[in-house]
Design a protein around this motif. Structure first.
Motif, PDB file in Angstrom:
ATOM      1  N   LEU A   1       0.831  -1.201   0.000  1.00 52.79           N
ATOM      2  CA  LEU A   1       0.000   0.000   0.000  1.00 52.79           C
ATOM      3  C   LEU A   1       0.871   1.259   0.000  1.00 52.79           C
ATOM      4  CD1 LEU A   1      -2.824   1.251   0.113  1.00 52.79           C
ATOM      5  CD2 LEU A   1      -2.763   0.968   2.597  1.00 52.79           C
TER       6      LEU A   1
ATOM      7  N   VAL B   1       2.013   1.828  -3.540  1.00 55.44           N
ATOM      8  CA  VAL B   1       0.932   2.374  -4.367  1.00 55.44           C
ATOM      9  C   VAL B   1       0.707   3.853  -4.062  1.00 55.44           C
ATOM     10  CG1 VAL B   1      -1.552   2.242  -4.836  1.00 55.44           C
ATOM     11  CG2 VAL B   1      -0.201   0.152  -4.706  1.00 55.44           C
ATOM     12  N   LEU B   2       0.767   4.221  -2.792  1.00 56.08           N
ATOM     13  CA  LEU B   2       0.580   5.624  -2.422  1.00 56.08           C
ATOM     14  C   LEU B   2       1.700   6.505  -2.967  1.00 56.08           C
ATOM     15  CD1 LEU B   2      -0.596   5.204   1.280  1.00 56.08           C
ATOM     16  CD2 LEU B   2      -2.019   5.789  -0.697  1.00 56.08           C
TER      17      LEU B   2
ATOM     18  N   CYS C   1       1.494   5.436  -8.548  1.00 55.04           N
ATOM     19  CA  CYS C   1       0.189   5.727  -9.132  1.00 55.04           C
ATOM     20  C   CYS C   1      -0.689   4.488  -9.005  1.00 55.04           C
ATOM     21  CB  CYS C   1       0.349   6.121 -10.599  1.00 55.04           C
ATOM     22  SG  CYS C   1      -1.191   6.635 -11.370  1.00 55.04           S
ATOM     23  N   PRO C   2      -1.939   4.645  -8.583  1.00 54.82           N
ATOM     24  CA  PRO C   2      -2.766   3.472  -8.364  1.00 54.82           C
ATOM     25  C   PRO C   2      -3.254   2.782  -9.634  1.00 54.82           C
ATOM     26  CG  PRO C   2      -4.050   5.441  -8.008  1.00 54.82           C
ATOM     27  CD  PRO C   2      -2.631   5.876  -8.252  1.00 54.82           C
TER      28      PRO C   2
ATOM     29  N   LEU D   1      -6.724   0.975  -9.836  1.00 56.54           N
ATOM     30  CA  LEU D   1      -7.233   0.734  -8.491  1.00 56.54           C
ATOM     31  C   LEU D   1      -8.075   1.921  -8.025  1.00 56.54           C
ATOM     32  CD1 LEU D   1      -4.007  -0.712  -6.849  1.00 56.54           C
ATOM     33  CD2 LEU D   1      -5.984  -1.987  -7.642  1.00 56.54           C
TER      34      LEU D   1
ATOM     35  N   ARG E   1      -9.086   4.880  -6.120  1.00 56.39           N
ATOM     36  CA  ARG E   1      -8.335   5.802  -5.258  1.00 56.39           C
ATOM     37  C   ARG E   1      -8.991   5.995  -3.896  1.00 56.39           C
ATOM     38  NH1 ARG E   1      -5.894  10.575  -9.041  1.00 56.39           N
ATOM     39  NH2 ARG E   1      -4.740   9.195 -10.419  1.00 56.39           N
TER      40      ARG E   1
ATOM     41  N   LEU F   1      -8.331   3.066  -1.712  1.00 59.03           N
ATOM     42  CA  LEU F   1      -6.926   3.031  -1.278  1.00 59.03           C
ATOM     43  C   LEU F   1      -6.677   4.018  -0.148  1.00 59.03           C
ATOM     44  CD1 LEU F   1      -5.141   2.821  -4.737  1.00 59.03           C
ATOM     45  CD2 LEU F   1      -5.164   1.055  -2.959  1.00 59.03           C
TER      46      LEU F   1
ATOM     47  N   TRP G   1      -0.536  11.531  -7.202  1.00 52.37           N
ATOM     48  CA  TRP G   1      -1.295  10.925  -8.293  1.00 52.37           C
ATOM     49  C   TRP G   1      -1.689  11.942  -9.345  1.00 52.37           C
ATOM     50  CZ3 TRP G   1      -4.998   7.968  -4.529  1.00 52.37           C
ATOM     51  CH2 TRP G   1      -4.272   6.949  -3.883  1.00 52.37           C
TER      52      TRP G   1
END
Length: 159
Positions: A70, A73-74, A77-78, A81, A83, A86, A156
């Motif tokens: 996680l 990803v943070l 870029c997701p 997924l 946002r 997340l 992001w």
């Protein structure tokens, strides 16, 4: 309010979570590296190779690995997924880690200062190791994850 597009909290969170996960996986494989710092019955069961303790080490290792992912990803870029999901997951994880770490640390400090006397006294050095090593890393990881969640939308949006 403009949020900084910092990536480092996500990466730092991933490193802390990844290290925690690796240690749990090592314990799940039967390693006793660092196990003496846990003390008590859990240490005894781990040294005996108790299947429940080994399975618990694997489950916690997987949870920590997911938390580390996680953070990655943070920081990046997701993709596809969701946002919102997340960010909610990250905020919930951050809250749990901070609250768990602080609660554990307060408990350890109460015993260290003599304000609370446990029914079974811990082995020498266990409390100090937990107060200086284990418990702070939980709430530090939580703070890093929370900061990563706060910065993530700006990260992001730059993609």
């Amino acid at each position: 309010m403009n949020r900084p597009a910092w990536r480092w909290p996500g990466w730092a969170s991933a490193v802390v979570g990844g290290l925690f996960a690796l240690l749990s996986f090592a314990w799940g494989l039967g390693s006793t590296v660092g196990i003496s710092s846990l003390g008590g019955r859990i240490e005894e069961l781990a040294r005996e190779g108790d299947p429940t303790v080994l399975a618990l080490a694997w489950v916690t290792g997987l949870a920590k690995a997911v938390g580390a992912a996680l953070g990655v990803v943070l920081a990046t870029c997701p993709g596809r997924l969701p946002r919102r999901w997340l960010l909610r997951t990250a905020w919930a994880g951050a809250a749990v880690l901070v609250l768990y770490g602080l609660a554990q640390q307060v408990g350890v400090l109460l015993v260290l200062t003599g304000a609370v006397t446990p029914t079974t006294p811990p082995a020498d050095g266990v409390l100090l190791t937990r107060a200086l090593l284990w418990e702070p890393w939980f709430w530090v990881w939580g703070l890093l994850l929370g900061l990563a969640a706060w910065c993530a939308p700006a990260v992001w949006d730059r993609r």
